[in-house]
Design a protein around this motif. Sequence first.
Motif, PDB file in Angstrom:
ATOM      1  N   UNK A  39       8.554   7.781 -12.576  1.00 55.80           N
ATOM      2  CA  UNK A  39      10.003   7.850 -12.804  1.00 55.80           C
ATOM      3  C   UNK A  39      10.618   6.455 -12.841  1.00 55.80           C
ATOM      4  N   UNK A  40      10.098   5.545 -12.001  1.00 55.25           N
ATOM      5  CA  UNK A  40      10.604   4.167 -11.998  1.00 55.25           C
ATOM      6  C   UNK A  40      10.311   3.492 -13.340  1.00 55.25           C
ATOM      7  N   UNK A  41       9.101   3.679 -13.845  1.00 52.95           N
ATOM      8  CA  UNK A  41       8.733   3.079 -15.137  1.00 52.95           C
ATOM      9  C   UNK A  41       9.643   3.613 -16.245  1.00 52.95           C
ATOM     10  N   UNK A  42       9.905   4.916 -16.224  1.00 50.68           N
ATOM     11  CA  UNK A  42      10.761   5.527 -17.250  1.00 50.68           C
ATOM     12  C   UNK A  42      12.173   4.953 -17.240  1.00 50.68           C
ATOM     13  N   UNK A  43      12.609   4.468 -16.087  1.00 50.45           N
ATOM     14  CA  UNK A  43      13.964   3.916 -15.970  1.00 50.45           C
ATOM     15  C   UNK A  43      14.068   2.493 -16.503  1.00 50.45           C
ATOM     16  N   UNK A  44      12.919   1.833 -16.709  1.00 51.47           N
ATOM     17  CA  UNK A  44      12.946   0.439 -17.129  1.00 51.47           C
ATOM     18  C   UNK A  44      13.319   0.310 -18.607  1.00 51.47           C
ATOM     19  N   UNK A  45      13.874  -0.848 -18.940  1.00 54.31           N
ATOM     20  CA  UNK A  45      14.326  -1.098 -20.309  1.00 54.31           C
ATOM     21  C   UNK A  45      13.807  -2.448 -20.793  1.00 54.31           C
ATOM     22  N   UNK A  46      13.066  -2.468 -21.906  1.00 56.38           N
ATOM     23  CA  UNK A  46      12.658  -3.743 -22.497  1.00 56.38           C
ATOM     24  C   UNK A  46      13.772  -4.283 -23.388  1.00 56.38           C
ATOM     25  N   UNK A  47      13.558  -5.425 -23.993  1.00 57.54           N
ATOM     26  CA  UNK A  47      14.540  -5.973 -24.918  1.00 57.54           C
ATOM     27  C   UNK A  47      14.961  -7.383 -24.550  1.00 57.54           C
ATOM     28  N   UNK A  50       0.816  -1.207   0.000  1.00 56.83           N
ATOM     29  CA  UNK A  50       0.000   0.000   0.000  1.00 56.83           C
ATOM     30  C   UNK A  50       0.857   1.266   0.000  1.00 56.83           C
ATOM     31  N   UNK A  51       2.186   1.099   0.103  1.00 54.48           N
ATOM     32  CA  UNK A  51       3.110   2.230   0.039  1.00 54.48           C
ATOM     33  C   UNK A  51       3.934   2.137  -1.242  1.00 54.48           C
ATOM     34  N   UNK A  52       4.041   3.257  -1.970  1.00 50.46           N
ATOM     35  CA  UNK A  52       4.763   3.255  -3.245  1.00 50.46           C
ATOM     36  C   UNK A  52       6.225   2.875  -3.057  1.00 50.46           C
ATOM     37  N   UNK A  53       6.832   3.297  -1.969  1.00 52.40           N
ATOM     38  CA  UNK A  53       8.243   2.973  -1.736  1.00 52.40           C
ATOM     39  C   UNK A  53       8.445   1.460  -1.665  1.00 52.40           C
ATOM     40  N   UNK A  54       7.565   0.776  -0.937  1.00 57.45           N
ATOM     41  CA  UNK A  54       7.674  -0.680  -0.818  1.00 57.45           C
ATOM     42  C   UNK A  54       7.291  -1.354  -2.138  1.00 57.45           C
ATOM     43  N   UNK A  55       6.339  -0.772  -2.856  1.00 57.02           N
ATOM     44  CA  UNK A  55       5.955  -1.304  -4.162  1.00 57.02           C
ATOM     45  C   UNK A  55       7.142  -1.273  -5.107  1.00 57.02           C
ATOM     46  N   UNK A  56       7.822  -0.149  -5.122  1.00 52.75           N
ATOM     47  CA  UNK A  56       8.978   0.005  -6.004  1.00 52.75           C
ATOM     48  C   UNK A  56      10.067  -1.019  -5.653  1.00 52.75           C
ATOM     49  N   UNK A  97      13.092 -16.626 -20.927  1.00 50.66           N
ATOM     50  CA  UNK A  97      12.246 -17.401 -21.841  1.00 50.66           C
ATOM     51  C   UNK A  97      10.756 -17.236 -21.603  1.00 50.66           C
ATOM     52  N   UNK A  98      10.371 -16.385 -20.653  1.00 53.23           N
ATOM     53  CA  UNK A  98       8.957 -16.195 -20.351  1.00 53.23           C
ATOM     54  C   UNK A  98       8.565 -14.731 -20.516  1.00 53.23           C
ATOM     55  N   UNK A  99       7.252 -14.499 -20.541  1.00 56.99           N
ATOM     56  CA  UNK A  99       6.760 -13.137 -20.422  1.00 56.99           C
ATOM     57  C   UNK A  99       6.894 -12.712 -18.971  1.00 56.99           C
ATOM     58  N   UNK A 100       6.539 -11.464 -18.677  1.00 59.65           N
ATOM     59  CA  UNK A 100       6.662 -11.002 -17.291  1.00 59.65           C
ATOM     60  C   UNK A 100       5.796  -9.760 -17.093  1.00 59.65           C
ATOM     61  N   UNK A 101       5.091  -9.724 -15.965  1.00 66.75           N
ATOM     62  CA  UNK A 101       4.222  -8.587 -15.648  1.00 66.75           C
ATOM     63  C   UNK A 101       4.723  -7.871 -14.404  1.00 66.75           C
ATOM     64  N   UNK A 102       4.944  -6.572 -14.529  1.00 66.53           N
ATOM     65  CA  UNK A 102       5.240  -5.720 -13.379  1.00 66.53           C
ATOM     66  C   UNK A 102       3.932  -5.053 -12.965  1.00 66.53           C
ATOM     67  N   UNK A 103       3.402  -5.455 -11.815  1.00 71.87           N
ATOM     68  CA  UNK A 103       2.124  -4.911 -11.355  1.00 71.87           C
ATOM     69  C   UNK A 103       2.350  -3.584 -10.634  1.00 71.87           C
ATOM     70  N   UNK A 104       2.141  -2.508 -11.367  1.00 74.65           N
ATOM     71  CA  UNK A 104       2.355  -1.160 -10.819  1.00 74.65           C
ATOM     72  C   UNK A 104       1.080  -0.667 -10.143  1.00 74.65           C
ATOM     73  N   UNK A 105       0.650  -1.404  -9.117  1.00 71.48           N
ATOM     74  CA  UNK A 105      -0.608  -1.092  -8.434  1.00 71.48           C
ATOM     75  C   UNK A 105      -0.438  -1.208  -6.929  1.00 71.48           C
ATOM     76  N   UNK A 106      -1.178  -0.389  -6.215  1.00 68.66           N
ATOM     77  CA  UNK A 106      -1.255  -0.502  -4.764  1.00 68.66           C
ATOM     78  C   UNK A 106      -2.481  -1.332  -4.404  1.00 68.66           C
ATOM     79  N   UNK A 107      -2.407  -2.051  -3.285  1.00 73.65           N
ATOM     80  CA  UNK A 107      -3.508  -2.923  -2.874  1.00 73.65           C
ATOM     81  C   UNK A 107      -4.019  -2.477  -1.512  1.00 73.65           C
ATOM     82  N   UNK A 108      -5.128  -1.734  -1.476  1.00 72.23           N
ATOM     83  CA  UNK A 108      -5.646  -1.262  -0.192  1.00 72.23           C
ATOM     84  C   UNK A 108      -6.374  -2.375   0.571  1.00 72.23           C
ATOM     85  N   UNK A 109      -6.129  -2.439   1.852  1.00 68.44           N
ATOM     86  CA  UNK A 109      -6.860  -3.366   2.721  1.00 68.44           C
ATOM     87  C   UNK A 109      -8.137  -2.683   3.212  1.00 68.44           C
TER      88      UNK A 109
END
Length: 328
Positions: free
Chosen positions: A268-276, A211-217, A230-242
């Motif tokens: 800013x974190x997303x912008x730093x990521x690199x696909x490929x 629920x905190x962006x710092x811990x999410x990152x 060899x697999x796909x991969x999902x980065x879940x950029x979401x917070x989960x409220x209780x």
Amino acid sequence: MMDFNDDLENWMGNLPQELKMIPIINLAIPGSHDAMSYGIKSNAPIAPDAEPIVATLNKFIPCIVKRWAVTQRLDVIDQLKSGIRYFDLRICMKRPENKFYFVHGLFCEEITESLEQLKDFLRTHPREFVILDCQHFYLFNPTDHCMLSAELNRIFDKKIYSRNVSQLKDCTLESATGNGKQVLIVYRSDACVNDRFWLSQDWPTPWPNEIKVKKLRQYLDESIAQRSPDTGYVSQCVLTPTVRYIVPRFFSSLRKTCAKEVDKKLTDWIKLQTPGIFGTDEKPKSNVFLADFVDIQDSHFCKIVVGLNKKILDQNNSAQSSPSRKSN
């Protein structure tokens, strides 16, 4: 060269040929979390994925429960036009109707209409490709899995990129759409294993549950470091409220408290990521990014993710321009 995100409705078809030859598991792809929750109507019944206390609250303040259950404002067509190509789906068998509904805390719409709309979009956009991730199933028995499998096969039919065709690393936009294949289905249940649908291990999607962006990152960084090439991969950029988090914020909403916080602090974190493409001895790279309310700031999230694909071209051009060593 045009910006990749100038025309989000056709972004895959507009990619340079060089990127169409790269496996889709190595492209940066925007995805929508609980993609069909826009279909939650007023006074929608509680769904089986909701916590017991939510059912109680829904009896007295259904409008507030809905604010926290809805994760997308755009319908499936507008999500597609905004660039979304990965759809996170939660499905429930509703009885006595014996029909399949999308759910997220509350019942959304019956699945057929939105999936038919998605198919129609693909028919008119033959160079686009989508991944449908059947993430969770509720109130299913083995027969229900067979029924849903048959329905997905009926709707998408020859457009499905089947698991028995080749490995994921062979699935490129060029090879898939060139043969009329525009849909890859991930089916996360052992109750339905067939040669058309891909398995959970083919496309990991680790859940941060933060629920905190710092811990999410921190979680996103640590998780992607474990990614297989060899697999796909999902980065879940979401917070989960209780429920405990939601109660003092009843009169707010998931959009105002969580989604906008992620958009503000994780961009800013997303912008730093690199696909490929990367090897087993190299630092893993990104693939799918999942978000709530993908329409925030005029589809700001989708534009950033699609734009990451430029980094692949930049890397390739840099490698080609580097002087090679002369042998002694």
